[in-house]
Design an enzyme around this catalytic site. Structure first.
Site, short mmCIF file in Angstrom:
data_model
loop_
_atom_site.label_atom_id
_atom_site.label_comp_id
_atom_site.label_asym_id
_atom_site.label_seq_id
_atom_site.Cartn_x
_atom_site.Cartn_y
_atom_site.Cartn_z
N LYS A 35 31.47 70.04 16.32
CA LYS A 35 30.53 71.08 15.90
C LYS A 35 31.11 71.85 14.71
O LYS A 35 30.42 72.13 13.73
CB LYS A 35 30.31 72.03 17.08
CG LYS A 35 28.95 72.67 17.10
CD LYS A 35 28.91 73.70 18.20
CE LYS A 35 27.90 73.37 19.25
NZ LYS A 35 27.83 74.43 20.27
N GLU A 151 21.87 90.55 22.63
CA GLU A 151 21.09 89.99 21.53
C GLU A 151 19.63 89.82 21.96
O GLU A 151 19.37 89.38 23.06
CB GLU A 151 21.69 88.62 21.17
CG GLU A 151 21.06 87.95 20.02
CD GLU A 151 20.99 88.88 18.82
OE1 GLU A 151 22.03 89.20 18.28
OE2 GLU A 151 19.87 89.31 18.46
N ALA A 252 -2.06 84.19 27.15
CA ALA A 252 -2.02 83.25 28.27
C ALA A 252 -1.78 81.84 27.75
O ALA A 252 -2.20 81.48 26.65
CB ALA A 252 -3.33 83.31 29.04
N CYS A 260 15.97 81.53 27.66
CA CYS A 260 16.23 82.90 28.12
C CYS A 260 15.38 83.33 29.30
O CYS A 260 15.91 83.66 30.35
CB CYS A 260 16.04 83.88 26.96
SG CYS A 260 17.33 83.70 25.74
C1 UDX Z 1 13.13 85.46 24.28
C2 UDX Z 1 13.04 86.96 23.93
O1 UDX Z 1 11.80 87.21 23.25
C3 UDX Z 1 14.22 87.39 23.10
O2 UDX Z 1 14.17 88.80 22.87
C4 UDX Z 1 15.49 87.03 23.86
O3 UDX Z 1 16.64 87.41 23.17
C5 UDX Z 1 15.53 85.54 24.14
O4 UDX Z 1 14.36 85.18 24.90
P1 UDX Z 1 12.63 83.17 23.02
O5 UDX Z 1 12.78 82.56 24.38
O6 UDX Z 1 13.38 82.55 21.90
O7 UDX Z 1 13.02 84.72 23.05
O8 UDX Z 1 11.09 83.11 22.58
P2 UDX Z 1 9.80 84.00 22.88
O9 UDX Z 1 9.05 84.14 21.61
O10 UDX Z 1 10.12 85.24 23.60
O11 UDX Z 1 8.94 83.05 23.83
C6 UDX Z 1 9.39 82.68 25.13
C7 UDX Z 1 8.31 81.87 25.84
O12 UDX Z 1 7.20 82.69 26.14
C8 UDX Z 1 7.76 80.71 25.00
O13 UDX Z 1 7.61 79.58 25.83
C9 UDX Z 1 6.41 81.21 24.52
O14 UDX Z 1 5.50 80.18 24.27
C10 UDX Z 1 5.99 82.06 25.71
N1 UDX Z 1 5.02 83.10 25.38
C11 UDX Z 1 5.35 84.12 24.54
C12 UDX Z 1 3.75 83.09 25.97
O15 UDX Z 1 3.44 82.18 26.75
N2 UDX Z 1 2.88 84.09 25.68
C13 UDX Z 1 3.19 85.12 24.85
O16 UDX Z 1 2.33 86.00 24.66
C14 UDX Z 1 4.46 85.13 24.26
#
Ligand code: UDX
Length: 433
Positions: A35, A151, A252, A260
């Site tokens: 890496k 973060e 939805a 996460c």
């Molecule tokens: C998330 C948090 O937003 C971030 O603050 C944290 O540090 C890491 O986890 P991430 O998992 O990268 O970030 O993406 P995010 O945009 O939050 O989406 C997570 C999931 O929720 C995705 O599968 C997305 O499709 C879903 N989602 C998001 C929905 O189904 N509906 C929404 O309205 C928003």
């Protein structure tokens, strides 16, 4: 000033590049020599918009470098950011083995004062455990501080989120160390909240849990809206105008995925269980997410008279657009369901790659969208890449065997698709009534 970033995964590389962008000298340390070699050659080990340019730029300027020489890197830097992974253990708890290994390395290598900052998402009281692990590994006592600085960046928009954060959370027992870390972010002009390390750790879990709660709320409501012929997307829009609710994370879909939300919710539920406290709302958030794919697949299955023997295209493999990350991607649950029903599955994604295990189960990935939908009885959209929103659905029409679109993200233009002759179904997404 120089900063050491320990762990060059997704959060580590983004953090390193943002600090380089803010003008610091940054070293990325990783035990994985391949890496380190790849990053040193200017190649990212994952897909994330915007990071490649920064990597090229800061490598060329000599503002960032990567190494696997832990002892030297630890000695050369005073500020050490821990960005190593904390995967889920079998019981849902966060596995701290990488944090512990790094703590021992720091304790053994340090020869003067250090501020060790935990960026990884870690269980409550990890800062205290980290302090103990470092102290135990020291051959003789050398002072250090541990600061919690969670973060919040999202995959797919990591750079934007990291450069324009809503807030910076810093948890420190020693105020001077906390203020020192706060000063690293002063050019970002973001509100900074200085608190205790355990509160900072909880803020991270609580934030992710609350966002997931909003999503699961919308997802469960979508099931009722589906029954009542109401468009859940419109309900979310109407709710979102209320400032107390807000429009975000109310969309939805077929469920949340990623590295996460699923992991952090399991970890917080585990923490609560250890304290003999029930987080019943969060249990349901998890439950709704676990059952969302199956709930809608069963509805769609009835619409096309069963999946057995049908050819189905999966549009979007990654857990969300603009990333190649497949961790906990709803598409994988969809594919598992379809293969269990003996459907033939074709997959398209602009970036993410189909895992070998699914290839050997007969699932095929096609490079071009028209090939992926060719001869299909239905297409199921699992992540809302722009390529699907902007696709020429008129032209694609000729490729399909049956014109069924199941939109797992409620983003395609129902009216246009219907005019083109497709049968469109979304998630609680009835035609406006
Ligand atoms: C998330 C948090 O937003 C971030 O603050 C944290 O540090 C890491 O986890 P991430 O998992 O990268 O970030 O993406 P995010 O945009 O939050 O989406 C997570 C999931 O929720 C995705 O599968 C997305 O499709 C879903 N989602 C998001 C929905 O189904 N509906 C929404 O309205 C928003």
């Amino acid at each position: 000033m120089s900063i050491l970033i320990i762990g060059t995964g997704y959060v580590g590389v983004t953090t390193a590049l943002v600090f380089a962008e803010l003008g610091f000298e940054v070293t990325g340390l990783d035990a994985d020599e391949r890496k380190v070699q790849t990053l040193s050659e200017g190649k990212l080990t994952f897909y994330e918009p915007g990071l490649q340019d920064l990597l090229d730029q800061h490598l060329a300027a000599g503002r960032i470098r990567f190494t696997s020489e832990a002892k030297q890197a630890i000695r050369q830097n005073t500020i050490l950011f821990l960005c190593v992974g904390t995967p889920s253990d079998e019981n849902g708890s966060a596995d701290l083995r990488y944090i512990r290994a790094v703590a021992e390395q720091i304790g053994q290598s340090m020869d003067d004062y250090k501020v060790i900052v935990i960026k990884s998402t870690v269980p409550i009281h990890t800062n205290e455990r980290l302090t103990a692990w470092i102290a135990e590994a020291q051959p003789h006592p050398i002072p250090f501080d541990v600061v919690s600085n969670p973060e919040f960046l999202r995959e797919g928009s990591a750079l934007q989120d990291a450069l324009h954060p809503d807030r910076i959370i810093i948890g420190s027992r020693n105020q001077a160390a906390g203020l020192h870390i706060q000063s690293l972010y002063e050019n970002l002009n973001a509100p900074c909240f200085l608190t205790t390390p355990t509160t900072a750790e909880m803020i991270k879990y609580a934030s992710n849990s609350f966002l997931a709660t909003k999503i699961s709320f919308a997802n469960e409501l979508a099931r009722l809206c589906e029954q009542l012929d109401i468009n859940v997307g419109d309900v979310s829009i109407g709710m979102g105008y209320d400032h107390r609710i807000g429009p975000h994370f109310l969309k939805a879909g077929i469920g949340y995925g990623g590295s996460c939300f699923p992991k952090d919710i399991k970890a917080l539920l585990h923490i609560a269980k250890e304290q003999h406290t029930r987080l019943s709302i969060l249990e349901q958030v998890h439950e709704v997410n676990e059952t969302q794919v199956e709930h809608f697949l069963q509805l769609w299955e009835r619409k096309i008279g069963g999946f057995a023997g049908k050819r189905i295209a999966i549009l979007g493999l990654s857990f969300k657009p603009n990333t190649d990350d497949l961790r906990e991607a709803p598409s994988l649950a969809v594919i598992r369901y379809l293969t269990s029903q003996r459907a033939q599955v074709r997959v398209h994604d602009p970036v993410a790659k189909l895992p070998a295990s699914l290839q050997s189960a007969g699932v095929r990935q096609l490079e071009h969208l028209e090939d992926a939908v060719a001869g299909c009885d239905a297409a199921i959209m699992c992540s809302e890449w722009d390529v699907y929103r902007n696709a020429d659905w008129e032209q694609l029409r000729d490729e399909f065997k049956q014109l069924n679109i199941f939109d797992g993200r409620n983003v395609l233009d129902r009216q246009r698709l219907t005019e083109l002759g497709y049968t469109y179904s979304g998630i609680g997404n009835a035609a406006r009534n």
